[in-house]
Design a protein around this motif. Sequence first.
Motif, PDB file in Angstrom:
ATOM      1  N   SER A 171       3.433   6.243   2.628  1.00  0.00           N
ATOM      2  CA  SER A 171       3.219   5.081   3.044  1.00  0.00           C
ATOM      3  C   SER A 171       4.866   4.247   1.941  1.00  0.00           C
ATOM      4  N   PRO A 172       5.242   3.439   2.538  1.00  0.00           N
ATOM      5  CA  PRO A 172       6.464   2.695   2.097  1.00  0.00           C
ATOM      6  C   PRO A 172       6.523   1.710   0.577  1.00  0.00           C
ATOM      7  N   GLY A 173       5.002   1.434   0.832  1.00  0.00           N
ATOM      8  CA  GLY A 173       4.723  -0.173   0.208  1.00  0.00           C
ATOM      9  C   GLY A 173       4.996  -1.264   1.214  1.00  0.00           C
TER      10      GLY A 173
ATOM     11  N   HIS B 244       4.972  -6.693   6.940  1.00  0.00           N
ATOM     12  CA  HIS B 244       3.659  -5.544   6.967  1.00  0.00           C
ATOM     13  C   HIS B 244       3.897  -4.575   7.453  1.00  0.00           C
ATOM     14  N   THR B 245       4.021  -2.950   6.921  1.00  0.00           N
ATOM     15  CA  THR B 245       5.480  -2.345   7.448  1.00  0.00           C
ATOM     16  C   THR B 245       4.570  -1.010   7.657  1.00  0.00           C
TER      17      THR B 245
ATOM     18  N   THR C 114      -1.765  -4.138  -2.039  1.00  0.00           N
ATOM     19  CA  THR C 114      -2.636  -2.798  -2.218  1.00  0.00           C
ATOM     20  C   THR C 114      -3.120  -1.982  -0.985  1.00  0.00           C
ATOM     21  N   ASN C 115      -3.045  -2.258  -0.076  1.00  0.00           N
ATOM     22  CA  ASN C 115      -3.527  -1.362   1.170  1.00  0.00           C
ATOM     23  C   ASN C 115      -2.418  -0.858   1.818  1.00  0.00           C
ATOM     24  N   ASP C 116      -2.568   0.452   1.528  1.00  0.00           N
ATOM     25  CA  ASP C 116      -1.860   1.102   2.673  1.00  0.00           C
ATOM     26  C   ASP C 116      -1.834   0.972   3.946  1.00  0.00           C
ATOM     27  N   CYS C 117      -3.093   1.263   4.940  1.00  0.00           N
ATOM     28  CA  CYS C 117      -3.413   1.098   5.632  1.00  0.00           C
ATOM     29  C   CYS C 117      -3.777   0.156   6.237  1.00  0.00           C
TER      30      CYS C 117
END
Length: 300
Positions: free
Chosen positions: A228-230, A238-239, A264-267
């Motif tokens: 995750s790039p954040g 949303h990346t 704070t949620n990578d997915c």
Amino acid sequence: MIPYERRIGNVALLILILGIQQANGQDECEAANHNILDDRRSVNDPGFLPPDGKRYCDRMDAQNKNTSPDWKGPGWYRFEGKATFMPMKTPGAGRCGTGHTGWLPGRNTHPFKKYETKDVTYAWHWGDNEFYQQTNGGKVTDCGDFYVYYLPEPPDCDYRYCGTPTRPECNSYKVLNVYRSINDPGFIEPNKVRYCDKVDYFKQSPDWEGPGWYRFEGEGATEMPISSPGPQRCATGHTGWMRTDSLPSEYESKSVTICFAWGTNDCYQSVTGKVSNCKDFFVYYLPRTPGCDYRYCGTT
């Protein structure tokens, strides 16, 4: 005894079911309904095959008994061995055990939906002319894990259909190259633009053309990140990144989960895509994103 009307109805239903299966490409995908081409068909094989220097021909009436050992006449075929697809770029004349090499021109000749079939025209390369002759009446069906091809009889001898290890999507993709790097900020100056990978949205990414196969190119973005790039990177909120433990081997493909990081949620949300290894680069099947501003990101 079954009434006549019911028997007629049952027969009609059976014909309808078989017709739907054939229309969906299910019939030719069954192993019993296609033949295998695996006898030195690769574009990397020479025109004259050792040990006897033969040039083969995909015709049952070939002179000098030079009919290809794996040719059974016009019909559905699957390429196996060193060549699993038909080439979408000419291999040149005098390759794959023949003189006139058969190939499949066009960027969009292979379907990418399971059981979808496309009508195609095959070309024959001879001398300096990659379109020396053409053969209509061909078809290609996506069987999910492989393709099958309907191959008509070639014009003459020595004409032979060739294969390649290169996946079709490796020759048929669009390019992502506008602020795709994870090093690019979430807002692009001077107007603080945030892009979105959705068609017909006012913030649509300039390089986005809808779901399909894509290759990342350009500065700082040549492949999708696998961590995750954040959020708020690569000109979006949303990346999109690819969650996978491994990448496919050369000329292999696999389904993957593509996550979109937010907060704070990578997915925060996810979609299912594909990644294919094209030997020197990767291409990605990227579906419709969940919303705006969601965007697929790249890294090096």
